[in-house]
Design an enzyme around this catalytic site. Structure first.
Site, PDB file in Angstrom:
ATOM      1  N   ASP A  34       6.463  -7.662   4.780  1.00  0.00           N
ATOM      2  CA  ASP A  34       6.989  -8.441   3.381  1.00  0.00           C
ATOM      3  C   ASP A  34       8.154  -7.814   2.930  1.00  0.00           C
ATOM      4  OD1 ASP A  34       5.860  -6.079   2.316  1.00  0.00           O
ATOM      5  OD2 ASP A  34       4.627  -7.044   0.869  1.00  0.00           O
ATOM      6  N   ASP A  73       2.299  -8.936   7.219  1.00  0.00           N
ATOM      7  CA  ASP A  73       1.640  -8.593   5.885  1.00  0.00           C
ATOM      8  C   ASP A  73       1.310  -9.655   5.100  1.00  0.00           C
ATOM      9  OD1 ASP A  73       2.097  -5.784   5.474  1.00  0.00           O
ATOM     10  OD2 ASP A  73       4.415  -6.096   5.115  1.00  0.00           O
ATOM     11  N   GLU A 170       2.647   5.623   3.925  1.00  0.00           N
ATOM     12  CA  GLU A 170       4.097   5.536   3.434  1.00  0.00           C
ATOM     13  C   GLU A 170       4.419   6.537   2.198  1.00  0.00           C
ATOM     14  OE1 GLU A 170       5.478   1.593   2.493  1.00  0.00           O
ATOM     15  OE2 GLU A 170       7.538   2.244   2.007  1.00  0.00           O
TER      16      GLU A 170
HETATM   17  O1  KIV Z   1       7.091  -4.454   4.800  1.00  0.00           O
HETATM   18  C1  KIV Z   1       7.357  -3.684   5.330  1.00  0.00           C
HETATM   19  O2  KIV Z   1       8.393  -3.644   6.132  1.00  0.00           O
HETATM   20  C2  KIV Z   1       6.382  -2.367   5.524  1.00  0.00           C
HETATM   21  C3  KIV Z   1       6.776  -1.032   6.197  1.00  0.00           C
HETATM   22  C4  KIV Z   1       5.564  -0.126   6.272  1.00  0.00           C
HETATM   23  C5  KIV Z   1       7.371  -1.104   7.329  1.00  0.00           C
HETATM   24  O3  KIV Z   1       5.161  -2.564   5.226  1.00  0.00           O
END
Ligand code: KIV
Length: 245
Positions: A34, A73, A170
């Site tokens: 996302d 996501d 993260e």
């Molecule tokens: O949305 C995203 O780019 C992520 C990162 C962990 C790469 O969730």
């Protein structure tokens, strides 16, 4: 790969050419993140991204038919309750994703279990959770406080026990990220969490320098695509002959 001690390289891809290029470069794990909201759609953070936007980008990336595992996501507020989480995960799979990722630990465990029970592979996301940026008032490193350390371990173990195939960590302090990676039977993929994880994921735009207005401190870009684009355009412009020349 974790069992073989091979580092897992993972990158974001939001469209057909990038999914194809990254696949040809041998990246085994792709994510329609996302983060597309920030580096492609121009939103200030990921809380503006909708299911319709995610589906559009998943369809584009999936048309590359990568050998890599391609996931997506679940966007902001798309997995607040169990039925909605499963319906939205199914929609992303129908658009071409092979797994879904959502942010959170024990608090979203009922949704995670229902998604897995529907036969959809699930990747967790712990540590700094970008979809919570508004409540948290920014992007903060997690794991410095003992309570955070304990919760991260507990959440990671709960996601693995539920059947998640991997978990993204993260902005977790490197010692805590390393401890989680060592304790989990599934891969922990770090982003800004130090070198001790089973793999690393980055936003591709950060890696290749194609979103020059903001680069996270932990990323060392390997290319400067923004400068390349500008100089290619300048070279082309100056090559244009004036009418009559
Ligand atoms: O949305 C995203 O780019 C992520 C990162 C962990 C790469 O969730």
């Amino acid at each position: 790969m974790k069992a073989r001690g091979e580092q897992i390289a993972a990158l974001t891809a939001y469209d057909y050419p990038m999914a194809k290029l990254l696949d040809e470069a041998g990246v085994p794990l792709l994510l329609v993140g996302d983060s597309v909201g920030m580096v492609v759609l121009g939103y200030p953070d990921t809380t503006h991204v909708t299911m319709a936007e995610m589906e559009h980008h998943v369809r584009a990336a999936a048309r590359a038919h990568p050998r890599a595992l391609l996931g997506a996501d679940l966007p902001y507020r798309s997995y607040e309750e169990v039925d909605g989480a499963v319906a939205n995960a199914r929609q992303l799979i129908a658009a071409g994703a092979e797994y879904v990722k959502a942010e959170g630990g024990c608090e979203i465990l009922p949704q995670v279990k229902a998604i897995l029970a529907a036969g959809i592979p699930f990747c967790g996301h712990l540590g700094m959770l970008p979809q919570h940026v508004l409540e948290e008032g920014g992007y903060h490193i997690k794991g410095r406080l003992e309570a955070e350390h304990r919760k991260l371990l507990e959440d990671a173990k709960a996601l693995a026990a539920a059947g998640a195939f991997a978990v993204v960590l993260e902005l977790v302090t490197p010692p805590v990220a390393q401890e989680i990676s060592a304790q989990l039977p599934i891969p922990a993929i770090g982003i800004g969490s130090g070198p001790g994880c089973d793999g690393q994921i980055l936003v591709t735009h950060d890696l290749i320098g194609s979103f020059p207005w903001f680069t996270p401190r932990f990323v060392k870009p390997k290319a400067n695509c923004a400068a390349e684009i500008k100089s290619a355009v300048a070279a082309w412009k100056s090559s244009l002959a004036a009418p009559g020349e």
